[in-house]
Design a protein around this motif. Structure first.
Motif, PDB file in Angstrom:
ATOM      1  N   LEU A  61       1.013  -1.066  -0.072  1.00  0.00           N
ATOM      2  CA  LEU A  61      -0.048  -0.062   0.029  1.00  0.00           C
ATOM      3  C   LEU A  61       0.547   1.189   0.007  1.00  0.00           C
ATOM      4  O   LEU A  61       0.709   2.262  -0.862  1.00  0.00           O
ATOM      5  N   ASP A  62       1.891   1.196   0.729  1.00  0.00           N
ATOM      6  CA  ASP A  62       2.843   2.338   0.783  1.00  0.00           C
ATOM      7  C   ASP A  62       3.553   2.495  -0.581  1.00  0.00           C
ATOM      8  O   ASP A  62       3.752   3.698  -0.943  1.00  0.00           O
ATOM      9  N   ILE A  63       3.883   1.639  -1.065  1.00  0.00           N
ATOM     10  CA  ILE A  63       4.750   1.548  -2.341  1.00  0.00           C
ATOM     11  C   ILE A  63       3.545   2.109  -3.486  1.00  0.00           C
ATOM     12  O   ILE A  63       3.943   3.081  -4.459  1.00  0.00           O
ATOM     13  N   ALA A  64       2.424   1.612  -3.576  1.00  0.00           N
ATOM     14  CA  ALA A  64       1.535   2.045  -4.567  1.00  0.00           C
ATOM     15  C   ALA A  64       1.386   3.577  -4.503  1.00  0.00           C
ATOM     16  O   ALA A  64       1.360   4.427  -5.360  1.00  0.00           O
ATOM     17  N   GLU A  65       1.103   4.064  -3.116  1.00  0.00           N
ATOM     18  CA  GLU A  65       0.859   5.478  -2.778  1.00  0.00           C
ATOM     19  C   GLU A  65       2.039   6.386  -3.259  1.00  0.00           C
ATOM     20  O   GLU A  65       1.840   7.347  -3.934  1.00  0.00           O
ATOM     21  N   ALA A  66       3.023   5.866  -3.007  1.00  0.00           N
ATOM     22  CA  ALA A  66       4.618   6.582  -3.354  1.00  0.00           C
ATOM     23  C   ALA A  66       4.620   6.738  -4.567  1.00  0.00           C
ATOM     24  O   ALA A  66       5.179   7.911  -5.409  1.00  0.00           O
ATOM     25  N   ALA A  67       4.284   5.474  -5.501  1.00  0.00           N
ATOM     26  CA  ALA A  67       4.220   5.690  -7.192  1.00  0.00           C
ATOM     27  C   ALA A  67       3.176   6.389  -7.960  1.00  0.00           C
ATOM     28  O   ALA A  67       3.356   6.444  -8.896  1.00  0.00           O
ATOM     29  N   GLY A  68       2.288   6.455  -6.919  1.00  0.00           N
ATOM     30  CA  GLY A  68       0.981   7.074  -7.513  1.00  0.00           C
ATOM     31  C   GLY A  68       0.115   6.418  -8.291  1.00  0.00           C
ATOM     32  O   GLY A  68      -0.476   6.638  -9.251  1.00  0.00           O
ATOM     33  N   VAL A  69       0.129   5.008  -8.034  1.00  0.00           N
ATOM     34  CA  VAL A  69      -0.823   3.947  -8.609  1.00  0.00           C
ATOM     35  C   VAL A  69      -1.734   3.460  -7.533  1.00  0.00           C
ATOM     36  O   VAL A  69      -1.408   3.558  -6.284  1.00  0.00           O
ATOM     37  N   GLU A  70      -2.795   2.706  -7.994  1.00  0.00           N
ATOM     38  CA  GLU A  70      -3.566   2.277  -7.298  1.00  0.00           C
ATOM     39  C   GLU A  70      -2.917   0.781  -6.760  1.00  0.00           C
ATOM     40  O   GLU A  70      -2.155   0.206  -7.694  1.00  0.00           O
ATOM     41  N   PRO A  71      -3.509   0.191  -5.554  1.00  0.00           N
ATOM     42  CA  PRO A  71      -2.633  -0.854  -5.092  1.00  0.00           C
ATOM     43  C   PRO A  71      -3.046  -2.151  -6.205  1.00  0.00           C
ATOM     44  O   PRO A  71      -1.994  -2.906  -6.287  1.00  0.00           O
ATOM     45  N   VAL A  72      -3.978  -2.198  -6.598  1.00  0.00           N
ATOM     46  CA  VAL A  72      -4.381  -3.277  -7.614  1.00  0.00           C
ATOM     47  C   VAL A  72      -3.418  -3.289  -8.554  1.00  0.00           C
ATOM     48  O   VAL A  72      -3.253  -4.330  -9.310  1.00  0.00           O
ATOM     49  N   CYS A  73      -2.792  -2.222  -9.161  1.00  0.00           N
ATOM     50  CA  CYS A  73      -1.966  -2.355 -10.139  1.00  0.00           C
ATOM     51  C   CYS A  73      -0.422  -2.942 -10.033  1.00  0.00           C
ATOM     52  O   CYS A  73       0.100  -3.493 -10.868  1.00  0.00           O
ATOM     53  N   LEU A  74      -0.301  -3.279  -8.421  1.00  0.00           N
ATOM     54  CA  LEU A  74       0.838  -3.915  -8.208  1.00  0.00           C
ATOM     55  C   LEU A  74       0.685  -5.383  -7.976  1.00  0.00           C
ATOM     56  O   LEU A  74       1.615  -6.082  -7.885  1.00  0.00           O
ATOM     57  N   VAL A  75      -0.488  -5.973  -8.290  1.00  0.00           N
ATOM     58  CA  VAL A  75      -0.602  -7.639  -8.162  1.00  0.00           C
ATOM     59  C   VAL A  75      -1.052  -8.180  -9.659  1.00  0.00           C
ATOM     60  O   VAL A  75      -1.468  -7.713 -10.279  1.00  0.00           O
ATOM     61  N   PRO A  76      -0.543  -9.456  -9.535  1.00  0.00           N
ATOM     62  CA  PRO A  76      -0.976  -9.958 -11.076  1.00  0.00           C
ATOM     63  C   PRO A  76      -2.463  -9.860 -11.339  1.00  0.00           C
ATOM     64  O   PRO A  76      -3.378 -10.066 -10.336  1.00  0.00           O
ATOM     65  N   GLY A  77      -2.916  -9.611 -12.260  1.00  0.00           N
ATOM     66  CA  GLY A  77      -4.049  -9.544 -12.851  1.00  0.00           C
ATOM     67  C   GLY A  77      -4.527  -8.112 -12.702  1.00  0.00           C
ATOM     68  O   GLY A  77      -5.668  -7.918 -13.438  1.00  0.00           O
TER      69      GLY A  77
END
Length: 91
Positions: A61-77
């Motif tokens: 969640l912290d990485i997604a926020e720091a990169a400016g993307v939704e957390p779902v973008c960081l998981v497969p699918g």
């Protein structure tokens, strides 16, 4: 040395790491800058991106926020707003 996790877990780790790397580069961030923004050690970012460890939910969640993307973008699918380069077609 502990035994390696099953292949399915290794593949998942690599996919999550690739997505984090893609999101980071899409956001024009170095590992150092992403780590600062997410308040995570840079070595941890490197280990996650290279599939050597799985991120905790909090880190994801912290990485997604720091990169400016939704957390779902960081998981497969999940969606990949940065696109994914494809190899040119061979005639």
């Amino acid at each position: 040395m502990p035994p390696l996790p099953p292949d399915r877990i290794l593949r998942r780790r690599l996919e999550v790491g690739r997505r984090i790397r893609d999101a980071r580069t899409w956001a024009n961030l170095t590992q150092e800058r992403l780590a600062e923004r997410a308040e995570i050690d840079r070595k941890t970012i490197s280990r996650i991106e290279n599939g050597h460890m799985s991120p905790s939910l909090d880190h994801l969640l912290d990485i997604a926020e720091a990169a400016g993307v939704e957390p779902v973008c960081l998981v497969p699918g999940g969606p990949e707003p940065w696109g994914r380069p494809t190899a040119p077609e061979v005639p």
